[in-house]
Motif scaffolding. Structure first.
Motif, PDB file in Angstrom:
ATOM      1  N   PHE A 224      14.494 107.611 -79.258  1.00 21.00           N
ATOM      2  CA  PHE A 224      13.532 107.279 -80.307  1.00 21.00           C
ATOM      3  C   PHE A 224      13.810 105.900 -80.894  1.00 21.00           C
ATOM      4  CE2 PHE A 224      12.716 107.300 -84.954  1.00 21.00           C
ATOM      5  CZ  PHE A 224      11.338 107.373 -84.935  1.00 21.00           C
ATOM      6  N   SER A 225      12.754 105.078 -80.982  1.00 17.08           N
ATOM      7  CA  SER A 225      12.867 103.742 -81.566  1.00 17.08           C
ATOM      8  C   SER A 225      11.650 103.494 -82.462  1.00 17.08           C
ATOM      9  CB  SER A 225      12.932 102.665 -80.475  1.00 17.08           C
ATOM     10  OG  SER A 225      14.073 102.829 -79.655  1.00 17.08           O
ATOM     11  N   ALA A 226      11.885 102.924 -83.642  1.00 18.35           N
ATOM     12  CA  ALA A 226      10.783 102.648 -84.562  1.00 18.35           C
ATOM     13  C   ALA A 226      11.244 101.743 -85.694  1.00 18.35           C
ATOM     14  CB  ALA A 226      10.228 103.950 -85.143  1.00 18.35           C
ATOM     15  N   ILE A 227      10.266 101.101 -86.323  1.00 19.73           N
ATOM     16  CA  ILE A 227      10.474 100.403 -87.591  1.00 19.73           C
ATOM     17  C   ILE A 227       9.913 101.311 -88.678  1.00 19.73           C
ATOM     18  CG2 ILE A 227       9.876  98.385 -88.985  1.00 19.73           C
ATOM     19  CD1 ILE A 227       9.490  96.858 -86.321  1.00 19.73           C
ATOM     20  N   ILE A 228      10.746 101.656 -89.651  1.00 16.29           N
ATOM     21  CA  ILE A 228      10.310 102.546 -90.730  1.00 16.29           C
ATOM     22  C   ILE A 228      10.185 101.735 -92.008  1.00 16.29           C
ATOM     23  CG2 ILE A 228      10.896 104.579 -92.098  1.00 16.29           C
ATOM     24  CD1 ILE A 228      12.431 105.621 -89.643  1.00 16.29           C
ATOM     25  N   LEU A 229       8.987 101.784 -92.596  1.00 15.46           N
ATOM     26  CA  LEU A 229       8.701 101.052 -93.832  1.00 15.46           C
ATOM     27  C   LEU A 229       8.459 102.056 -94.958  1.00 15.46           C
ATOM     28  CD1 LEU A 229       6.234  98.162 -92.850  1.00 15.46           C
ATOM     29  CD2 LEU A 229       8.350  97.916 -94.132  1.00 15.46           C
ATOM     30  N   ASP A 230       9.363 102.073 -95.932  1.00 15.02           N
ATOM     31  CA  ASP A 230       9.240 102.963 -97.087  1.00 15.02           C
ATOM     32  C   ASP A 230       8.870 102.105 -98.293  1.00 15.02           C
ATOM     33  OD1 ASP A 230       9.468 104.761 -99.138  1.00 15.02           O
ATOM     34  OD2 ASP A 230      11.527 105.345 -98.719  1.00 15.02           O
ATOM     35  N   ILE A 231       7.622 102.239 -98.745  1.00 15.13           N
ATOM     36  CA  ILE A 231       7.116 101.377 -99.816  1.00 15.13           C
ATOM     37  C   ILE A 231       7.081 102.179-101.109  1.00 15.13           C
ATOM     38  CG2 ILE A 231       5.240  99.869-100.545  1.00 15.13           C
ATOM     39  CD1 ILE A 231       4.460 100.001 -97.426  1.00 15.13           C
ATOM     40  N   GLY A 232       8.027 101.909-101.986  1.00 21.29           N
ATOM     41  CA  GLY A 232       8.127 102.627-103.252  1.00 21.29           C
ATOM     42  C   GLY A 232       7.482 101.863-104.379  1.00 21.29           C
ATOM     43  N   ALA A 239      13.890 100.045 -92.259  1.00 25.94           N
ATOM     44  CA  ALA A 239      14.976 100.524 -91.394  1.00 25.94           C
ATOM     45  C   ALA A 239      14.511 100.423 -89.953  1.00 25.94           C
ATOM     46  CB  ALA A 239      15.339 101.965 -91.724  1.00 25.94           C
ATOM     47  N   ILE A 240      15.397  99.970 -89.079  1.00 26.66           N
ATOM     48  CA  ILE A 240      15.071  99.900 -87.658  1.00 26.66           C
ATOM     49  C   ILE A 240      15.956 100.875 -86.892  1.00 26.66           C
ATOM     50  CG2 ILE A 240      15.058  98.457 -85.583  1.00 26.66           C
ATOM     51  CD1 ILE A 240      14.208  96.127 -87.232  1.00 26.66           C
ATOM     52  N   VAL A 241      15.298 101.745 -86.134  1.00 25.65           N
ATOM     53  CA  VAL A 241      15.995 102.708 -85.286  1.00 25.65           C
ATOM     54  C   VAL A 241      15.779 102.296 -83.839  1.00 25.65           C
ATOM     55  CG1 VAL A 241      16.222 105.134 -84.631  1.00 25.65           C
ATOM     56  CG2 VAL A 241      15.563 104.523 -86.966  1.00 25.65           C
ATOM     57  N   SER A 242      16.860 102.195 -83.078  1.00 26.89           N
ATOM     58  CA  SER A 242      16.783 101.831 -81.666  1.00 26.89           C
ATOM     59  C   SER A 242      17.563 102.844 -80.845  1.00 26.89           C
ATOM     60  CB  SER A 242      17.344 100.417 -81.447  1.00 26.89           C
ATOM     61  OG  SER A 242      17.256 100.037 -80.098  1.00 26.89           O
ATOM     62  N   ASN A 243      16.862 103.501 -79.927  1.00 24.24           N
ATOM     63  CA  ASN A 243      17.491 104.528 -79.076  1.00 24.24           C
ATOM     64  C   ASN A 243      18.264 105.559 -79.894  1.00 24.24           C
ATOM     65  OD1 ASN A 243      16.563 103.432 -76.598  1.00 24.24           O
ATOM     66  ND2 ASN A 243      18.157 101.870 -76.714  1.00 24.24           N
ATOM     67  N   LEU A 322      14.411  92.756 -78.707  1.00 26.33           N
ATOM     68  CA  LEU A 322      13.041  93.249 -78.795  1.00 26.33           C
ATOM     69  C   LEU A 322      12.936  94.271 -79.918  1.00 26.33           C
ATOM     70  CD1 LEU A 322      11.844  93.880 -75.112  1.00 26.33           C
ATOM     71  CD2 LEU A 322      10.958  92.170 -76.712  1.00 26.33           C
ATOM     72  N   PHE A 323      11.840  94.209 -80.659  1.00 28.69           N
ATOM     73  CA  PHE A 323      11.618  95.160 -81.740  1.00 28.69           C
ATOM     74  C   PHE A 323      10.840  96.366 -81.243  1.00 28.69           C
ATOM     75  CE2 PHE A 323      12.776  91.466 -84.079  1.00 28.69           C
ATOM     76  CZ  PHE A 323      13.262  91.917 -85.303  1.00 28.69           C
ATOM     77  N   PRO A 324      11.102  97.559 -81.809  1.00 30.46           N
ATOM     78  CA  PRO A 324      10.328  98.747 -81.422  1.00 30.46           C
ATOM     79  C   PRO A 324       8.843  98.540 -81.691  1.00 30.46           C
ATOM     80  CG  PRO A 324      12.242  99.361 -82.740  1.00 30.46           C
ATOM     81  CD  PRO A 324      12.139  97.871 -82.808  1.00 30.46           C
ATOM     82  N   SER A 325       8.006  99.046 -80.807  1.00 32.01           N
ATOM     83  CA  SER A 325       6.551  98.840 -80.936  1.00 32.01           C
ATOM     84  C   SER A 325       5.887  99.992 -81.694  1.00 32.01           C
ATOM     85  CB  SER A 325       5.917  98.681 -79.558  1.00 32.01           C
ATOM     86  OG  SER A 325       6.227  99.783 -78.737  1.00 32.01           O
ATOM     87  N   LYS A 326       6.628 100.590 -82.612  1.00 32.76           N
ATOM     88  CA  LYS A 326       6.101 101.666 -83.448  1.00 32.76           C
ATOM     89  C   LYS A 326       6.516 101.394 -84.893  1.00 32.76           C
ATOM     90  CE  LYS A 326       6.506 105.907 -81.973  1.00 32.76           C
ATOM     91  NZ  LYS A 326       7.121 107.216 -81.618  1.00 32.76           N
ATOM     92  N   LYS A 355       5.169  94.892 -77.073  1.00 30.62           N
ATOM     93  CA  LYS A 355       3.713  95.017 -77.092  1.00 30.62           C
ATOM     94  C   LYS A 355       3.273  95.178 -78.546  1.00 30.62           C
ATOM     95  CE  LYS A 355       4.008 100.008 -76.181  1.00 30.62           C
ATOM     96  NZ  LYS A 355       3.583 101.116 -75.303  1.00 30.62           N
ATOM     97  N   LYS A 356       1.983  95.081 -78.780  1.00 27.85           N
ATOM     98  CA  LYS A 356       1.449  95.170 -80.142  1.00 27.85           C
ATOM     99  C   LYS A 356       1.869  96.505 -80.760  1.00 27.85           C
ATOM    100  CE  LYS A 356      -2.913  94.993 -82.722  1.00 27.85           C
ATOM    101  NZ  LYS A 356      -2.506  93.955 -83.660  1.00 27.85           N
ATOM    102  N   PRO A 357       2.521  96.477 -81.931  1.00 25.95           N
ATOM    103  CA  PRO A 357       3.012  97.728 -82.520  1.00 25.95           C
ATOM    104  C   PRO A 357       1.884  98.624 -83.032  1.00 25.95           C
ATOM    105  CG  PRO A 357       3.420  95.892 -84.001  1.00 25.95           C
ATOM    106  CD  PRO A 357       2.909  95.294 -82.724  1.00 25.95           C
ATOM    107  N   LYS A 358       2.069  99.927 -82.871  1.00 22.88           N
ATOM    108  CA  LYS A 358       1.144 100.918 -83.424  1.00 22.88           C
ATOM    109  C   LYS A 358       1.655 101.350 -84.797  1.00 22.88           C
ATOM    110  CE  LYS A 358      -0.600 102.755 -79.046  1.00 22.88           C
ATOM    111  NZ  LYS A 358      -0.770 103.980 -78.207  1.00 22.88           N
TER     112      LYS A 358
END
Length: 415
Positions: A224-232, A239-243, A322-326, A355-358
């Protein structure tokens, strides 16, 4: 505050207290078979003077708000446990993953926990120096006292072979990636004081972006890889999760309150009224008209500044090829339609995506090891308090201190 008459009977129960800029949220839960069962939930809005940018500025005010949230949660649950886990956020919380290669003198000897701890301690010393240098550069305070908030082994390779738990393996080269989060001691001590005044047993303080990333990654596949944005209310946490491992966390001091202030200024109305209009707008409850158009204009003034902050934080992750595309969104501020829209249309120059992130939303059911039969927490803004519950699972109800430490080590190795 009322507390249990028989704490031993409720040693598998706990509280997660999310002290945010806009709200205090309290979750009461019971741990059974490694799963947290949600029993109660409460919240209380903070005053503008209680918090700033994710940092406590009025301890007495936050204690009062926490009591209100806890009372609501205790009424839901029928009990008020004595063990608590709290979250910490803010621009000055620094989290990064440091990777080192270690050559073993005797590759035929099994790797032990003691050997791992020695390597991790060396990495922590290095990370501590880096975090202190960064905080001194940002604040100008040469004598700033900082403390370790979280540490976790996020990646282990033995002779280039990836393993989830290295204990018992043999090999010549160990490569270990360790995530460490540090925060100024003044912020940590404020949370400790709040726990003491509320008369709770403080089990842990967790860096909130790390808690969310860990809890989501645990629910997903190993790769699992993703960029997590928590907007308070006061900050945006990245936070970036890679593998499956947390690469790092960043925060900057712009959240939902910045957009509320823009609306208040644009419409010349009190902050509280602007906040309600923002919430109605985010929930698509405003009819088309001049007021809705004015709100859009007010948000437009700030959304580009917020986007610039996101890109600057991402550019700080210099260790990623490379950044996660999610991109996954959570937090109350993420519900503003413009947040998702600008992330979707952004060209991302100078940030290497394959690729373009979703872009999509995180929901409470994305958090691992949580059972919420009452459906008390169902929205993206409820993700963070549930992530703190996830952190608490390994800490609640251990029969001995040794058992609790072993559990934390195992949990660290899994991530």
């Amino acid at each position: 505050m009322f507390h249990l008459l028989n704490p031993k009977k409720y040693q598998n129960w706990g509280i997660a207290l999310d002290i945010g800029t806009a709200f205090v949220k309290a979750v009461v839960f019971e741990v059974k078979n490694g799963v947290a069962n949600i029993k109660g939930f409460g919240f209380q809005r903070q005053r503008l003077s209680d918090m700033h940018g994710g940092v406590v500025t009025d301890i007495a005010g936050v204690v009062e708000n926490s009591e209100s949230a806890l009372e609501m949660a205790a009424k839901d649950a029928g009990v008020l446990p004595y063990q608590i886990v709290m979250g910490i956020a803010g621009e000055l919380v620094k989290g990064t993953t440091t990777t080192v290669k270690y050559q073993r003198e005797n590759p035929k000897i099994n790797i032990t926990i003691e050997e791992l701890k020695e390597i991790v301690n060396k990495i922590q010393d290095k990370s501590f120096s880096q975090a202190k240098t960064a905080l001194v550069a940002e604040t100008g305070h040469q004598e700033m006292d900082i403390k370790l908030v979280n540490t976790a082994i996020v990646d282990v390779r033995i002779d280039d072979y990836k393993v989830t738990n290295p204990v018992g393996f043999q090999g010549k080269t160990i490569e270990i990636g360790v995530y460490n989060a540090f925060a100024p001691n003044i912020h940590l001590s404020a949370l400790q004081t709040i726990a003491e005044q509320l008369e709770f047993d403080l089990l842990s303080v967790a860096a909130e972006p790390y808690a969310v990333a860990r809890a989501v990654a645990e629910e997903e596949a190993v790769d699992f890889s993703a960029i997590i944005l928590d907007i308070g209310g006061g900050t945006s946490d990245i936070a970036i999760v890679s593998n499956g491992g947390v690469e790092g966390t960043k925060m900057f001091g712009m959240g939902g309150r910045s957009f509320t202030k823009s609306i208040a200024d644009k419409l010349n109305i009190p902050f509280s009224q602007a906040e309600q209009l923002k919430i109605d707008y985010s929930n698509h409850q405003l009819e088309e008209g001049e007021k809705k158009s004015q709100i859009k204009d007010a948000i437009k003034d700030n959304i580009d500044v917020w986007m610039m902050g996101v890109k600057l934080m991402l550019e700080d992750f210099t260790n990623l090829d490379l950044f996660p595309s999610k991109i996954l969104l959570c937090g109350g501020g993420s519900l503003l339609p413009e947040i998702k829209e600008i992330l979707e249309i952004e060209k991302w120059h100078n940030i290497p995506f394959a690729k373009k992130p979703k872009v999509s939303f995180l929901h409470p059911n994305n958090i691992a090891k949580i059972n919420d039969e009452k459906k008390l927490l169902e929205n993206p803004q409820d993700v963070t308090p549930l992530a703190l519950v996830n952190v608490a699972i390994d800490l609640i109800g251990s029969d001995t201190i040794i058992e609790s430490v072993k559990s934390k080590i195992k949990g660290s190795l899994r991530r």
